[in-house]
Scaffold this motif. Structure first.
Motif, mmCIF file in Angstrom:
data_model
loop_
_atom_site.group_PDB
_atom_site.id
_atom_site.type_symbol
_atom_site.label_atom_id
_atom_site.label_comp_id
_atom_site.label_asym_id
_atom_site.label_seq_id
_atom_site.Cartn_x
_atom_site.Cartn_y
_atom_site.Cartn_z
ATOM 1 N N SER A 15 0.526 -1.192 0.093
ATOM 2 C CA SER A 15 -0.035 0.060 -0.222
ATOM 3 C C SER A 15 0.926 1.385 -0.056
ATOM 4 C CB SER A 15 -1.003 -0.124 1.416
ATOM 5 O OG SER A 15 -0.186 0.449 2.303
ATOM 6 N N SER A 40 16.653 2.703 -0.708
ATOM 7 C CA SER A 40 15.268 3.094 -0.130
ATOM 8 C C SER A 40 14.167 3.606 -0.989
ATOM 9 C CB SER A 40 15.496 4.165 1.052
ATOM 10 O OG SER A 40 16.010 5.336 0.443
ATOM 11 N N LEU A 49 1.109 3.617 1.952
ATOM 12 C CA LEU A 49 1.524 3.922 3.445
ATOM 13 C C LEU A 49 2.945 3.011 3.576
ATOM 14 C CD1 LEU A 49 1.155 5.761 5.872
ATOM 15 C CD2 LEU A 49 -0.335 3.905 6.800
ATOM 16 N N GLN A 50 2.493 1.541 3.331
ATOM 17 C CA GLN A 50 3.527 0.645 3.808
ATOM 18 C C GLN A 50 4.821 1.113 2.746
ATOM 19 O OE1 GLN A 50 1.308 -2.828 2.339
ATOM 20 N NE2 GLN A 50 1.039 -3.394 4.498
ATOM 21 N N ARG A 51 4.523 1.837 1.531
ATOM 22 C CA ARG A 51 5.906 2.168 0.927
ATOM 23 C C ARG A 51 6.579 3.001 1.516
ATOM 24 N NH1 ARG A 51 5.104 1.345 -5.382
ATOM 25 N NH2 ARG A 51 4.157 -0.636 -5.373
ATOM 26 N N ILE A 52 5.891 4.223 2.080
ATOM 27 C CA ILE A 52 6.443 5.143 2.939
ATOM 28 C C ILE A 52 7.181 4.861 3.984
ATOM 29 C CG2 ILE A 52 5.917 7.216 4.115
ATOM 30 C CD1 ILE A 52 3.756 7.943 2.005
ATOM 31 N N TYR A 53 6.563 3.871 4.786
ATOM 32 C CA TYR A 53 7.167 3.436 5.797
ATOM 33 C C TYR A 53 8.474 2.589 5.400
ATOM 34 C CZ TYR A 53 3.222 4.215 8.868
ATOM 35 O OH TYR A 53 2.222 5.060 9.747
ATOM 36 N N GLY A 54 8.513 1.937 4.378
ATOM 37 C CA GLY A 54 9.489 0.930 3.972
ATOM 38 C C GLY A 54 10.730 2.134 3.587
ATOM 39 N N ALA A 110 11.080 5.167 4.463
ATOM 40 C CA ALA A 110 11.686 5.924 5.907
ATOM 41 C C ALA A 110 12.555 4.934 6.555
ATOM 42 C CB ALA A 110 10.666 6.301 6.614
ATOM 43 N N ALA A 111 12.137 3.649 6.765
ATOM 44 C CA ALA A 111 12.922 2.825 7.487
ATOM 45 C C ALA A 111 14.056 2.369 6.761
ATOM 46 C CB ALA A 111 12.272 1.344 7.720
ATOM 47 N N SER A 112 14.248 2.169 5.427
ATOM 48 C CA SER A 112 15.558 1.883 4.725
ATOM 49 C C SER A 112 16.355 3.254 4.817
ATOM 50 C CB SER A 112 15.035 1.472 3.492
ATOM 51 O OG SER A 112 16.115 1.422 2.677
#
Length: 160
Positions: free
Chosen positions: A30, A76, A32-37, A39-41
């Motif tokens: 999704s 990222s 949101l999941q892409r943004i989280y991935g 940011a985390a990376s």
């Protein structure tokens, strides 16, 4: 240019022209999941690069941590645009040489650090890696590489 488009059409992502449209068939995250991935990376990559400064006196450990942090930070953006688009952008004719220099210097730094255990060669490869990363990053800014080139030429031009 890519535009950030988080709107959903009938429960599915908009595929054409959006930043999150490409999933390369590997997974469908999704927005949101892409943004989280992303940011985390990015945060993990920056953390590795900053932590590598602690072991700067030991070039081998520094090279491993710094190179791994660079790979995480550069990779990222694949969360946002997809790995296929990331590779296509890296292999674009305007940045293919910068990409090759960057990837080559990362591999050389790791080879010199892990297999050859030569501190001088590792440091030289790290300097090349940093320069190649800067040159690669400048390729995304219009006219930045030309401006930096002309700046260096004007600084190094010594007429007596």
């Amino acid at each position: 240019m890519w535009k950030l488009n988080l709107s959903l059409l009938d429960g599915e992502e908009e595929q054409e022209g959006s930043l999150f449209g490409e999933s390369d068939g590997l997974c469908s995250l999704s927005p949101l999941q892409r943004i989280y991935g992303f940011a985390a990376s990015l945060v993990a990559g920056l953390a590795f690069m900053l932590l590598s400064l602690i072991v700067f006196a030991r070039p081998i450990k520094f090279a491993i941590m710094f190179s791994f942090g660079n790979i995480l930070a550069v990779g990222s953006t694949a969360f946002l645009i997809g790995p296929g688009q990331q590779i296509r952008m890296m292999l674009d004719s305007s940045r293919i040489y910068a990409t090759a220099m960057y990837i080559g210097s990362v591999f050389l730094a790791l080879i010199f650090a892990l297999w050859i255990h030569n501190k001088v060669l590792t440091l030289l490869a790290m300097i090349c890696e940093i320069c190649a990363l800067i040159w690669y990053g400048l390729s995304y800014i219009p006219f930045a590489r030309r401006m930096v080139s002309e700046l260096f030429i004007s600084c190094c031009d010594t007429e007596i």
